[in-house]
Write an enzyme that holds these catalytic residues in place. Structure first.
Site, short mmCIF file in Angstrom:
data_model
loop_
_atom_site.label_atom_id
_atom_site.label_comp_id
_atom_site.label_asym_id
_atom_site.label_seq_id
_atom_site.Cartn_x
_atom_site.Cartn_y
_atom_site.Cartn_z
N ARG A 51 -21.09 7.44 -93.36
CA ARG A 51 -21.37 6.06 -93.72
C ARG A 51 -20.25 5.38 -94.52
O ARG A 51 -20.05 4.18 -94.40
CB ARG A 51 -22.67 6.00 -94.52
CG ARG A 51 -23.83 5.67 -93.63
CD ARG A 51 -25.00 5.25 -94.41
NE ARG A 51 -25.27 6.18 -95.50
CZ ARG A 51 -26.44 6.33 -96.06
NH1 ARG A 51 -27.45 5.63 -95.64
NH2 ARG A 51 -26.63 7.17 -97.04
N LYS A 148 -29.36 23.89 -90.62
CA LYS A 148 -30.68 24.10 -91.18
C LYS A 148 -30.93 23.02 -92.23
O LYS A 148 -29.96 22.49 -92.75
CB LYS A 148 -30.79 25.50 -91.77
CG LYS A 148 -30.20 25.65 -93.19
CD LYS A 148 -30.62 26.95 -93.82
CE LYS A 148 -30.62 26.83 -95.32
NZ LYS A 148 -30.87 28.01 -96.07
N ASP A 177 -27.33 29.40 -87.85
CA ASP A 177 -27.80 30.20 -88.98
C ASP A 177 -26.56 31.00 -89.38
O ASP A 177 -26.17 31.94 -88.69
CB ASP A 177 -28.93 31.14 -88.57
CG ASP A 177 -29.49 31.88 -89.78
OD1 ASP A 177 -28.69 32.27 -90.65
OD2 ASP A 177 -30.71 32.04 -89.87
N HIS A 178 -25.93 30.60 -90.49
CA HIS A 178 -24.60 31.15 -90.74
C HIS A 178 -24.63 32.66 -91.01
O HIS A 178 -23.60 33.33 -90.91
CB HIS A 178 -23.86 30.38 -91.84
CG HIS A 178 -24.41 30.60 -93.21
ND1 HIS A 178 -25.44 29.85 -93.70
CD2 HIS A 178 -24.08 31.47 -94.17
CE1 HIS A 178 -25.73 30.27 -94.92
NE2 HIS A 178 -24.91 31.25 -95.23
N LYS A 182 -21.77 36.33 -89.77
CA LYS A 182 -21.11 37.28 -90.67
C LYS A 182 -20.65 38.52 -89.90
O LYS A 182 -21.34 39.01 -89.02
CB LYS A 182 -22.08 37.70 -91.79
CG LYS A 182 -22.30 36.60 -92.82
CD LYS A 182 -23.24 37.07 -93.90
CE LYS A 182 -23.56 35.97 -94.89
NZ LYS A 182 -22.48 35.71 -95.83
N GLU A 216 -29.87 36.16 -105.10
CA GLU A 216 -28.87 35.23 -105.64
C GLU A 216 -28.98 35.21 -107.15
O GLU A 216 -30.04 35.48 -107.71
CB GLU A 216 -29.13 33.82 -105.10
CG GLU A 216 -29.00 33.72 -103.59
CD GLU A 216 -29.34 32.32 -103.10
OE1 GLU A 216 -28.42 31.51 -102.97
OE2 GLU A 216 -30.53 32.05 -102.87
N ASP A 235 -36.79 28.22 -97.05
CA ASP A 235 -35.34 28.10 -97.22
C ASP A 235 -34.59 29.35 -96.75
O ASP A 235 -33.47 29.25 -96.24
CB ASP A 235 -35.04 27.84 -98.71
CG ASP A 235 -33.61 27.41 -98.94
OD1 ASP A 235 -33.15 26.54 -98.18
OD2 ASP A 235 -32.96 27.94 -99.87
N HIS A 240 -32.85 33.04 -92.29
CA HIS A 240 -31.89 34.13 -92.48
C HIS A 240 -32.54 35.52 -92.44
O HIS A 240 -32.07 36.41 -91.72
CB HIS A 240 -31.15 33.98 -93.82
CG HIS A 240 -30.52 32.63 -94.01
ND1 HIS A 240 -29.82 32.00 -93.01
CD2 HIS A 240 -30.48 31.81 -95.07
CE1 HIS A 240 -29.38 30.84 -93.46
NE2 HIS A 240 -29.77 30.70 -94.71
N LYS A 331 -33.98 33.54 -106.33
CA LYS A 331 -32.94 32.93 -107.17
C LYS A 331 -32.96 33.61 -108.54
O LYS A 331 -33.98 34.12 -108.97
CB LYS A 331 -33.24 31.45 -107.39
CG LYS A 331 -33.47 30.66 -106.12
CD LYS A 331 -32.17 30.25 -105.52
CE LYS A 331 -32.39 29.42 -104.26
NZ LYS A 331 -31.16 29.32 -103.46
P1 NAD Z 1 -24.55 15.55 -98.20
O1 NAD Z 1 -25.65 14.71 -98.76
O2 NAD Z 1 -23.50 16.06 -99.12
O3 NAD Z 1 -23.80 14.69 -97.08
C1 NAD Z 1 -24.49 13.94 -96.15
C2 NAD Z 1 -23.50 13.28 -95.18
O4 NAD Z 1 -24.27 12.52 -94.25
C3 NAD Z 1 -22.52 12.32 -95.83
O5 NAD Z 1 -21.29 12.43 -95.17
C4 NAD Z 1 -23.14 10.96 -95.54
O6 NAD Z 1 -22.20 9.90 -95.44
C5 NAD Z 1 -23.75 11.21 -94.19
N1 NAD Z 1 -24.84 10.27 -93.91
C6 NAD Z 1 -25.96 10.08 -94.63
N2 NAD Z 1 -26.72 9.13 -94.06
C7 NAD Z 1 -26.05 8.71 -92.96
C8 NAD Z 1 -26.30 7.74 -91.95
N3 NAD Z 1 -27.40 6.99 -91.95
N4 NAD Z 1 -25.39 7.62 -90.97
C9 NAD Z 1 -24.27 8.38 -90.94
N5 NAD Z 1 -23.98 9.31 -91.86
C10 NAD Z 1 -24.85 9.46 -92.86
O7 NAD Z 1 -25.27 16.71 -97.38
P2 NAD Z 1 -24.68 18.16 -97.04
O8 NAD Z 1 -24.96 19.06 -98.19
O9 NAD Z 1 -23.30 18.04 -96.54
O10 NAD Z 1 -25.67 18.64 -95.88
C11 NAD Z 1 -25.58 18.16 -94.55
C12 NAD Z 1 -26.59 18.92 -93.69
O11 NAD Z 1 -26.26 20.29 -93.72
C13 NAD Z 1 -28.03 18.82 -94.17
O12 NAD Z 1 -28.88 18.87 -93.05
C14 NAD Z 1 -28.21 20.09 -94.99
O13 NAD Z 1 -29.56 20.51 -95.02
C15 NAD Z 1 -27.38 21.06 -94.19
N6 NAD Z 1 -26.88 22.19 -94.95
C16 NAD Z 1 -26.08 22.03 -96.03
C17 NAD Z 1 -25.61 23.13 -96.72
C18 NAD Z 1 -24.68 22.98 -97.89
O14 NAD Z 1 -24.23 24.02 -98.39
N7 NAD Z 1 -24.35 21.80 -98.33
C19 NAD Z 1 -25.97 24.42 -96.31
C20 NAD Z 1 -26.80 24.57 -95.19
C21 NAD Z 1 -27.23 23.44 -94.53
#
Ligand code: NAD
Length: 482
Positions: A51, A148, A177-178, A182, A216, A235, A240, A331
């Site tokens: 965005r 996920k 599923d990371h 591994k 963790e 979660d 996992h 956790k």
């Molecule tokens: P985040 O909130 O840090 O980032 C979200 C991203 O989505 C940003 O780039 C934002 O600009 C974009 N976004 C939000 N609304 C939008 C819209 N309407 N249009 C276009 N882009 C939009 O989230 P994150 O931690 O990076 O997680 C992203 C996904 O990955 C989620 O589904 C989360 O559950 C999953 N995930 C994250 C992690 C992690 O370690 N962060 C681990 C496993 C899974």
């Protein structure tokens, strides 16, 4: 031993959510590492789409900052950084609006391998898929990668699958599923299906029980309010731990390919028995003098969500009848440690006089830290003085055995598998739904009973009741240690 790199075809990878936490911490550093390893050329195109109103140059700056912070390779490979950043571009897009899509279309070509990584909230998957289709951006071979959580129960997972299926064939959908990426997890399959000595013993005649622990040390602080809506079962277990359980328990597939492997995993999930309430222990970490409790972190003083769960599961088939699978994750536990332990039965009779046994062989597969496999065997204690037996580990730590091998991290392998079109390490839609079908009644059960999670001391192994879960069966958990 340098790891073998098989270059992939030129590709366009669009990372929706390209400015987010996951993109910065995992996706961009993983791509950089594969580029440094020579797995793809400078003709690849990596397009961030999110965005924020950024220019291409601003996005490259953001990516460079991410590499500085999260990539150990950044400093040593400064020459490659410029070439890598040169491949990066950016489009400002709103998943639910119409701005930016024509621009994105102009930046990617259906003549190349196209991958669309949905690193955004699952509520946006439908809107993204619909627009990729409506603007004719995604070609017939395009792949979509989804993160996920994949739903929060069977109904929502089904709805997500149905939405994606409107625009993409199952062969185009890569559910990450990371854990499956591994090195050790794949080695588990090599160990089972590439050696003669394990498979004959891999059943209820020789195996006493199996423990899967993902521990963790961190709490949920920072994302407590979000975590409180899911809990350890949703979660960690539903994805996992269940994936690990499937790989341990599945029948040998006829061939190592995506559908053959996933068919066998699905059969395991379908054979999982319902778990009785007294075989489930849920917990929440307490406060210490210096750190808040789970409920404080979750900003919910009446929260019944678990930050810890232990359970005794059974798989009703010929191979596993009578062998408990104990799963545990939480956790703020004693150490950050993930391990699968296959505990073999004790010898029925010892011929060694005075032997205090029982001795058990334990095959332990460590996922983190220090990925590796070790096997506890019984040997004679060295020196004179008769046959005194001791249990010692036969260690196969990859770092030593594969000295110098630069094995890719999970995200690196998985993203390259997407580009190659290999779905073996990704979850199929029916697998995810089946996993929820098993966990839903358990979650509904404790919600209906208003079960209150047991409190546990941070830095411990979880609530006392979790120890009792095995104690009642005459067994004990393995120590949680780093
Ligand atoms: P985040 O909130 O840090 O980032 C979200 C991203 O989505 C940003 O780039 C934002 O600009 C974009 N976004 C939000 N609304 C939008 C819209 N309407 N249009 C276009 N882009 C939009 O989230 P994150 O931690 O990076 O997680 C992203 C996904 O990955 C989620 O589904 C989360 O559950 C999953 N995930 C994250 C992690 C992690 O370690 N962060 C681990 C496993 C899974």
């Amino acid at each position: 031993m340098a790891s073998r790199v098989i270059p992939v075809a030129p590709f366009d990878l669009v990372v929706f959510g390209g400015t987010g936490d996951l993109a910065k911490r995992k996706i961009i550093p993983a791509l950089f590492r594969r580029f440094v390893a020579g797995q793809f050329e400078e003709d690849a195109r990596i397009i961030g789409a999110a965005r924020a109103a950024l220019s291409g140059a601003e996005y490259r700056t953001l990516a460079e900052e991410a590499l500085k912070e999260f990539s150990a390779e950044y400093v040593e490979n400064s020459k490659e950084v410029a070439a890598f950043l040169h491949m990066l571009d950016y489009v400002s897009i709103d998943a639910t609006g119409d701005g930016g899509w024509e621009e994105l279309k102009a930046k990617t070509s259906t003549d190349r391998v196209q991958a669309f990584y949905f690193s955004v909230a699952p509520s946006l998957f439908g809107a993204l898929a619909e627009r990729l289709h409506a603007y004719q951006i995604a070609g017939p071979e395009a792949r979509v990668v989804v993160e996920k959580p994949f739903g929060r129960d069977q109904e929502t997972a089904k709805a997500l699958n149905a939405t994606l299926a409107e625009y993409f064939d199952e062969t185009q959908i890569y559910r990450i599923d990371h854990y499956l990426g591994k090195e050790t997890v794949q080695n588990l399959m090599a160990l089972r299906f590439g050696n003669m000595m394990f498979e004959p013993l891999w059943n209820n005649h020789y195996i006493d029980h199996i423990q899967i622990t993902v521990a963790e040390t961190v709490g949920v602080g920072g994302r407590g309010a979000y975590y409180d809506k899911s809990g350890a079962m949703r979660d960690m277990v539903q994805n996992h731990l269940m994936q690990l359980l499937c790989l341990i328990a599945m029948e040998p597939p006829a061939i190592y390919d995506a559908d053959a492997v996933r068919d066998e995993k699905l059969k395991v999930i379908r054979a999982l028995q319902p778990v009785a309430p007294h075989h489930i222990v849920r917990g929440q970490y307490e406060a210490t003098d210096t750190a808040p409790s789970y409920r404080d972190d979750a900003e919910n003083p009446r929260s019944f969500t678990e930050s810890f769960i232990a359970m005794r599961c059974e798989i009703a088939n010929w191979r596993w009848a009578g062998v408990p699978f104990y799963l545990r994750t939480g956790k703020k536990l004693r150490a950050r440690s993930s391990e699968i332990a296959v505990v073999f039965k004790a010898l029925g009779h010892s011929i060694f006089e005075g032997d205090t046994g029982p001795h058990r062989n334990i095959l332990s597969i460590r996922l983190q830290p220090n990925e590796g496999i070790d096997m506890t065997v019984t040997v004679k204690e060295p020196g004179p003085g008769g046959m005194r037996l001791i249990d010692v580990p036969l260690d196969l730590t990859f770092a030593e055995a594969m000295a110098g091998t630069d094995s890719p991290e999970a995200y690196e392998r998985l993203i390259m598998d997407v580009i190659r079109g290999n779905q073996t390490l990704f979850m199929r839609g029916d697998e995810v739904e089946a996993a929820w079908r098993w966990t839903d009644p358990l979650i509904n059960g404790w919600e209906a009973r208003n079960d209150v999670p047991k409190q546990y001391v941070p830095g411990s192994s979880g609530p006392e009741d979790a120890l009792m879960l095995l104690h009642r069966d005459g067994r004990r958990w393995r120590d949680i240690k780093a």
